[in-house]
Enzyme design. Structure first.
Site, PDB file in Angstrom:
ATOM      1  N   GLU A 293       0.883  -1.173   0.000  1.00  0.00           N
ATOM      2  CA  GLU A 293       0.000   0.000   0.000  1.00  0.00           C
ATOM      3  C   GLU A 293       0.910   1.208   0.000  1.00  0.00           C
ATOM      4  O   GLU A 293       1.752   1.344   0.890  1.00  0.00           O
ATOM      5  CB  GLU A 293      -0.923  -0.016   1.220  1.00  0.00           C
ATOM      6  CG  GLU A 293      -1.872  -1.218   1.247  1.00  0.00           C
ATOM      7  CD  GLU A 293      -2.721  -1.371  -0.011  1.00  0.00           C
ATOM      8  OE1 GLU A 293      -3.005  -0.368  -0.687  1.00  0.00           O
ATOM      9  OE2 GLU A 293      -3.075  -2.522  -0.344  1.00  0.00           O
ATOM     10  N   CYS A 327      -1.601   8.873   4.113  1.00  0.00           N
ATOM     11  CA  CYS A 327      -1.637   8.512   2.696  1.00  0.00           C
ATOM     12  C   CYS A 327      -2.970   8.942   2.098  1.00  0.00           C
ATOM     13  O   CYS A 327      -3.087   9.168   0.914  1.00  0.00           O
ATOM     14  CB  CYS A 327      -1.433   7.017   2.543  1.00  0.00           C
ATOM     15  SG  CYS A 327      -2.482   6.096   3.642  1.00  0.00           S
TER      16      CYS A 327
END
Ligand code: NAD
Length: 542
Positions: A293, A327
């Protein structure tokens, strides 16, 4: 061994404590913070259940007070990395044979320990080491990590109980084996919960793991290991090695028994690792599973029918909480001209009230960015914008590194939707806005989709349902976590499984069954109760 079919308790999300003025939790948390701030701890390596201390150390400094030292972490040598891998492989057989209910119990107990006796310690460590305010630490290092451990245990039960159908005289079964070899977890600085989950998820499924935490998360990484040991994790199942990421990764990825990478961090590092794995492919026993990720350039798009105060609030929380170092942080916004005047006034009025400083002072909404390299990068961007004719700074633009790495919440207005700050991941408290002609809303949606290499999170704001339908369709591949009339941050385990595709990762959804499935190698077993005794079939008779 018991012959009963035990089930895992039904999980529910950990309640977020408020830390309101006068609350007991506020008092206990700051007591822990102050006590830890005064001490100088040593974070060891954890190999084969032993804490290893050497003189090869690096200081741990709070980003908001970098002349102060709260500890040192031990840096691994190549022989430590080798020992970590060896101890994984030694622990493997016993670990994968442990009844799954007992494996799960370790993580349920770890969740209970963090919820109870370790809560303030792990939150204070996250505040000190990663410069998070009380609330950001609570939702991350306490609540999300607790949720990962509790929910994953339930998902494990769901996976194991998923079985194929059988026919007469046949019994079909699926066994969910862990991967052969060992898993390598590499974790980022920005979430203590991710740091805990990345080694824990494969391990829960019966794998063994070498874990390399981020150099900038060592204080809270140590507490994760303390919790897991207290929860009963056997020796060698997770081996924590810290230090030079390239040296550690080279040793691990060159090993024949390497069988999985569980990564969260930047896109650039992930791509490097993937290429390195590809080059080593002939050397491995099995095809390694690669789960990563990575970065994001997360959008907020508003339609003329949306409410300016709702959009503005989502932008402030989405872009600036934890200094934009999520993020999922909103970092580019597309605002219709008809809303802009009102939104501008709203943003300026709200941002004026935001305080920047140490997380020790509760009224500071924004704290320091993680390290000098990040500070320098953000300053370079701000100066670049100040000198540019294609954008201007609407708010903020200040920075200060006298004591800590502080960057003011900054809003940039870009004349061009492809301006640098509209496309690059900056990972700081900087939001770029592009104001569009109302009639162009559909065209701008296509720009939103095509502007960045990433596809992690995104939010749309509109009242008209037909617009929501259309925007959801146009932006189908633009984000793995898509929000309608809500900010693009704050995914909750079990509720919004998290991850994105394109340059943002393999989209294996941390904190969900999809992620855990990557850490098993199913074996299908067919048993025939009455096997045939000759080869002939009826069709062969003339
Ligand atoms: P980073 O890529 O700098 O570091 C991540 C990890 O990789 C650290 O442990 C680091 O030591 C290690 N590393 C660095 N260089 C390496 C190398 N050459 N070889 C092997 N390992 C190496 O990222 P960061 O600054 O810690 O975290 C921020 C990044 O993480 C941002 O890009 C953010 O978007 C991303 N992130 C993504 C998610 C998500 O779920 N998609 C979640 C959190 C963070």
């Amino acid at each position: 061994m018991s012959n009963a079919f035990y089930t895992i308790p039904e999980p529910s999300n950990e309640l977020v404590k408020s830390y309101a003025k006068g609350s007991l939790e506020r008092k206990l948390l700051f007591e822990a913070y102050d006590e830890m701030y005064k001490r100088r701890i040593v974070v060891p390596l954890y190999i084969n259940g032993e804490a290893i201390f050497t003189e090869n150390k690096e200081a741990i400094r709070p980003p908001h007070d970098f002349n102060h030292v709260v500890g040192d972490y031990v840096k691994a040598s190549p022989s430590h990395v080798k020992s970590a891998i060896d101890s994984c492989l030694k622990a493997k057989a016993d670990w994968e044979q442990m009844p799954w209910q007992d494996r799960a119990a370790i993580f349920l107990k770890a969740a209970a320990l963090i919820s109870g006796p370790y809560r303030y310690k792990i939150n204070a460590a996250t505040m000190i080491g990663q410069s998070k305010n009380v609330y950001q630490a609570e939702i991350d290092s306490a609540c999300e990590l607790i949720d990962f451990f509790n929910f994953n245990a339930k998902f494990l039960e769901e996976i194991y109980s998923s079985q194929p159908i059988s026919s007469v005289g046949i019994w079909n079964r699926t066994e969910y084996r862990p991967l052969e070899g060992f898993v390598y977890a590499i974790t980022p600085f920005n979430f203590t919960a991710i740091a805990g989950n990345l080694p824990a998820a494969p391990v829960l499924m019966g794998n063994v793991c070498v874990w390399k935490p981020s150099e900038s998360q060592m204080y809270s990484a140590n507490i994760i290991m303390e919790v897991l040991i207290e929860a009963g994790l056997p020796k060698g199942v997770i081996n924590m090695v810290s230090g030079d990421p390239v040296m550690i990764s080279d040793s691990v990825l060159n090993h024949k028994e390497f069988s999985g990478l569980h990564f969260t961090g930047s896109t650039k590092v992930f791509k490097t690792l993937w290429k390195q794995i590809a080059l080593n492919l002939d050397h491995y026993k099995t095809y390694p599973k690669i789960v990563g990720e990575t970065g994001g350039k997360d959008f907020v798009w508003a339609h003329p029918s949306a409410d300016a105060a709702i959009v503005g609030t989502a932008l402030i929380r989405g872009a600036f909480e934890y200094q934009g170092q999520k993020c999922s942080a909103a970092s580019r916004a597309y605002i219709p001209k008809s809303m802009w005047a009102e939104l501008k006034v709203f943003l300026e009025a709200e941002l004026k009230t935001i305080r920047v400083g140490s997380p020790r002072k509760v009224s500071n909404f924004i704290n320091a960015v993680i390290h000098e390299a990040s500070f320098k990068k953000l300053v370079e961007i701000i100066e670049f914008v100040k000198a540019s004719n294609d954008a201007s700074i609407l708010f903020g633009g200040g920075y200060d590194n006298n004591i800590g790495y502080f960057v003011d919440p900054t809003i940039i207005v870009a004349k061009n939707p492809n301006f640098r700050t509209m496309t690059e991941e900056l990972f700081g408290p900087i939001l770029s806005i592009y104001v569009y002609e109302d009639t162009q809303w559909e065209k701008v949606l296509k720009t939103v989709d095509q502007t960045s290499e990433y596809a992690l999170t995104g939010a749309i704001f509109a009242q008209e349902r037909s617009v929501i339908t259309k925007a959801t369709a146009i932006l189908r591949n633009s984000a793995g976590n898509f929000y309608i009339n809500d900010k693009p941050t704050g995914a909750v385990v079990g509720q919004q499984p998290f991850g994105g595709a394109r340059g943002s990762g393999t989209n294996d959804k941390a904190g969900s069954i999809y992620n855990l499935l990557r850490w098993v190698s199913p074996r299908t077993i067919k048993e025939n109760f009455v096997p045939p005794t000759n080869y002939s079939y009826p069709f062969l008779e003339e």
